[in-house]
Design a protein around this motif. Structure first.
Motif, PDB file in Angstrom:
ATOM      1  N   ARG A   1     -31.235  20.174  -4.235  1.00  0.00           N
ATOM      2  CA  ARG A   1     -30.243  20.717  -5.188  1.00  0.00           C
ATOM      3  C   ARG A   1     -30.380  20.055  -6.564  1.00  0.00           C
ATOM      4  NH1 ARG A   1     -26.457  24.099  -3.613  1.00  0.00           N
ATOM      5  NH2 ARG A   1     -24.820  23.411  -5.056  1.00  0.00           N
TER       6      ARG A   1
ATOM      7  N   GLU B   1     -19.717  24.209  -1.813  1.00  0.00           N
ATOM      8  CA  GLU B   1     -20.852  23.537  -2.463  1.00  0.00           C
ATOM      9  C   GLU B   1     -20.378  22.603  -3.582  1.00  0.00           C
ATOM     10  OE1 GLU B   1     -23.184  26.892  -3.586  1.00  0.00           O
ATOM     11  OE2 GLU B   1     -24.225  27.018  -1.650  1.00  0.00           O
TER      12      GLU B   1
ATOM     13  N   THR C   1     -18.959  19.508  -1.890  1.00  0.00           N
ATOM     14  CA  THR C   1     -20.056  18.780  -1.249  1.00  0.00           C
ATOM     15  C   THR C   1     -20.872  18.024  -2.288  1.00  0.00           C
ATOM     16  OG1 THR C   1     -20.211  20.357   0.590  1.00  0.00           O
ATOM     17  CG2 THR C   1     -22.156  19.012   0.132  1.00  0.00           C
ATOM     18  N   ASP C   2     -21.218  18.692  -3.384  1.00  0.00           N
ATOM     19  CA  ASP C   2     -21.994  18.046  -4.448  1.00  0.00           C
ATOM     20  C   ASP C   2     -21.232  16.870  -5.041  1.00  0.00           C
ATOM     21  OD1 ASP C   2     -24.026  19.880  -4.140  1.00  0.00           O
ATOM     22  OD2 ASP C   2     -23.522  21.067  -5.914  1.00  0.00           O
TER      23      ASP C   2
ATOM     24  N   GLN D   1     -18.309  30.062  -0.390  1.00  0.00           N
ATOM     25  CA  GLN D   1     -19.395  29.097  -0.213  1.00  0.00           C
ATOM     26  C   GLN D   1     -19.587  28.260  -1.466  1.00  0.00           C
ATOM     27  OE1 GLN D   1     -22.764  30.854   1.677  1.00  0.00           O
ATOM     28  NE2 GLN D   1     -24.052  29.028   1.458  1.00  0.00           N
ATOM     29  N   THR D   2     -19.377  28.851  -2.634  1.00  0.00           N
ATOM     30  CA  THR D   2     -19.482  28.100  -3.887  1.00  0.00           C
ATOM     31  C   THR D   2     -18.457  26.973  -3.934  1.00  0.00           C
ATOM     32  OG1 THR D   2     -20.317  30.030  -5.087  1.00  0.00           O
ATOM     33  CG2 THR D   2     -19.370  28.256  -6.407  1.00  0.00           C
TER      34      THR D   2
ATOM     35  N   ASN E   1     -25.168  19.325   4.936  1.00  0.00           N
ATOM     36  CA  ASN E   1     -25.291  20.299   3.850  1.00  0.00           C
ATOM     37  C   ASN E   1     -23.964  20.943   3.453  1.00  0.00           C
ATOM     38  OD1 ASN E   1     -25.108  21.935   6.170  1.00  0.00           O
ATOM     39  ND2 ASN E   1     -26.504  23.486   5.346  1.00  0.00           N
ATOM     40  N   MET E   2     -22.929  20.807   4.291  1.00  0.00           N
ATOM     41  CA  MET E   2     -21.594  21.261   3.887  1.00  0.00           C
ATOM     42  C   MET E   2     -20.564  20.164   4.157  1.00  0.00           C
ATOM     43  SD  MET E   2     -21.451  25.363   4.452  1.00  0.00           S
ATOM     44  CE  MET E   2     -22.784  26.397   3.800  1.00  0.00           C
TER      45      MET E   2
END
Length: 553
Positions: A531, A402, A405-406, A398-399, A334-335
């Motif tokens: 997501r 993300e 990661t995305d 955290q953004t 997830n990260m």
């Protein structure tokens, strides 16, 4: 009398131990003999290390069959990994003579037959890595023993060329590239031809891998060269659609490397490179691993597979029909992007130092550069939508994680799952996200699972080094080994010889179901539409924006 019974019992056990081993195995190249050791009451393991599956490869050439050997090959020592740069990229390690594999065969009271086979392809950005011996200090991460024993499957790890020698391409027939992928293919084909002699089922081979190994797994099931060899596949944090998985302009990199080693960049480039010192060639393929928000590290991973018209006859997105009968699991941590973000934006790991909002803007501008300012503006609006007027330091950091990661892992993996499900004839598709928080000290409190942190659980490290883990870590390791080996046996992670904590539903283009893997898996771990807002943004909204190249035409 009691002593006599004990002696008889020991004798029976010793007799079983000698019986439950393959001994000398006949392969196409000659006879091999590994080692056998006891794991517990009536459980044993045959281990074969350093079995050659191809000859020492020619420079920038496809692997060739091994000529064979006389007598019995003692397969008791790992061979060297393929020649590569060290992690500091200031030196090299390994050898050009590196096309070997290792085999773990579990045995019970009698010698095993017809076992499922799991072939592991290691990761390392196509630049480094190996499954030959210790990865850190004396710890051998890729030992197949726990998976083989707990899941009653045969585990194989293969070597393949990496870096310049594995993935340099001239962009034409003089140096087509993909030598590392051809090595993997040769290893899989060898297993298919020979694994029956080791007690395996040649018609039930699962390939699995992580990171560049996960993308390699995807390439292997998409290539027509593997038709009939692979039954199932598992990609952990990487697919062929990942932005780092294909080099679209390999000639430019080849010319850069040629200049570094004193070779011309004309039609004599490849003949010159073929006779250049391999260590110099390998060092010349060192990559810039220093990223920034305006030049993210992901864009520097240039030694990668290419669309060569042979192993990969087309863009990977157009090849999923070749996997229509191959069951497939794919997922991410997830990260996953944190490993990249920590290098691109170091402030995310520094609790006292804020990460400015402008960093998010700069990063998205870089990642969307092919679309220009419209791409950057739309991406920024998407990722800051829930911030409010005064986002916290942790929210901004955290953004950033993300976003990477995305972009680097999650969205390409979801796209691959859709394509696999949509092209399926008999194949089943499964999606997961791994979310066990990082055990690395010093990371932020909001940190999830970083890149490669799933590997310790898949390979059973909480069982082999129990003092380094809590019971909950052994739980998740047991869950993953059960799901993975059930899948290898039946094509369904829920059905097999191992009990699982919750039923994992198949992924479909209408259901979008996935399993969240952590230390407490239950029915609430089955979720929908991972997501989906961001997947839809990148796959649809962003994709429809005009690119700068098309706008200029």
């Amino acid at each position: 009398m009691a002593m006599l019974e004990i002696v008889l019992a020991v004798a029976l056990c010793l007799g079983t131990a000698s019986a439950a081993t393959l001994g000398v195995v006949h392969t196409e190249g000659g006879m091999v003999e590994g080692t056998n050791h006891r794991l517990g009451l009536s459980r044993y393991m045959d281990v074969f290390k350093g079995v050659p599956f191809a000859a020492q490869p020619g420079r920038f050439e496809k692997p060739q069959p091994h000529p064979g050997w006389e007598g019995v090959l003692k397969a008791t020592q790992f061979r060297k990994r393929c020649l590569q740069v060290t992690l500091t990229q200031t030196d090299t390690r390994g050898s050009e003579d590196c096309l070997y594999l290792n085999i773990w065969v579990p045995q019970g009271r009698s010698v095993s037959t017809n076992l499922p086979v799991m072939v592991y392809i290691f990761g390392g950005g196509f630049l480094v890595g190996g499954s030959m011996g210790a990865n850190f200090l004396d710890n051998y991460l890729y030992s197949g023993e726990e998976i083989a024993d707990r899941g009653d499957v045969i585990v194989v790890t293969v070597g393949y060329r990496v870096g310049t020698l594995g993935f340099l391409s001239s962009g034409d027939s003089s140096g087509p590239g993909n030598y590392g992928l051809w090595d993997q293919h040769a290893g899989i084909a060898w297993v298919h031809r020979n694994i029956k002699a080791f007690g395996g089922d040649p018609n039930n081979i699962t390939v699995f891998g992580e990171s560049a190994g996960a993308a390699s797994v995807n390439f292997q099931i998409l290539s027509p060269k593997n038709k009939g060899l692979i039954r199932r596949a598992i990609s952990q944090s990487g697919v062929a659609l990942s932005p780092w998985a294909v080099n679209r302009n390999p000639r430019a990199l080849a010319e850069e490397i040629a200049v570094k080693v004193g070779c011309p960049t004309d039609e004599t480039m490849m003949p010159c490179l073929k006779i250049t010192d391999p260590v110099a060639l390998t060092l010349a393929g060192s990559l810039n691993l220093h990223g920034s928000p305006t030049n993210p590290l992901v864009f520097n991973l240039l030694l990668a597979p290419v669309i060569d018209g042979d192993f990969l006859p087309d863009h990977p997105g157009n090849l999923f029909h070749n996997a229509a009968d191959i069951d497939y699991i794919a997922g991410v941590n997830n990260m996953d992007g944190h490993i990249f973000t920590g290098l691109d934006v170091p402030s995310i790991n520094q609790p006292l130092q804020p990460t400015p909002k402008s960093v998010v803007q700069d990063l998205l501008t870089a990642l969307t550069r092919e679309k220009g300012e419209h791409g950057a503006a739309s991406a920024y609006a998407e990722y800051t939508n829930g911030w409010g007027p005064d986002p916290s330091k942790a929210t901004i950091k955290q953004t950033v994680v993300e976003i990477e990661t995305d972009y680097i892992f999650l969205v390409p993996t979801q796209a691959a799952l859709y394509l696999h499900a949509n092209n399926s004839r008999t194949a089943r598709t499964y999606s997961y996200v791994f979310s066990v928080p990082s055990r690395i000290p010093g990371f932020p409190s909001w940190m999830g699972a970083d890149h490669a942190e799933d590997l310790q659980y898949v390979f059973g490290k909480p069982f082999t080094t129990p003092l380094a883990y809590f019971p909950r870590h052994r739980d998740v390791s047991g869950y993953m080994i059960a799901y993975w080996t059930n899948f290898a046996r039946t094509g369904d992670p829920n059905k097999g010889e191992s009990k699982v904590p919750a039923p994992w539903p198949a992924f479909t283009s209408s259901g979008h179901q996935y399993l969240e893997i952590n230390t407490k898996i239950n029915h609430d771990s089955i979720k929908h539409k991972l997501r989906s807002r961001f997947v839809h943004y990148w796959a649809v909204t962003y994709a429809r924006l005009p690119s700068l190249a098309s706008a200029a035409e």
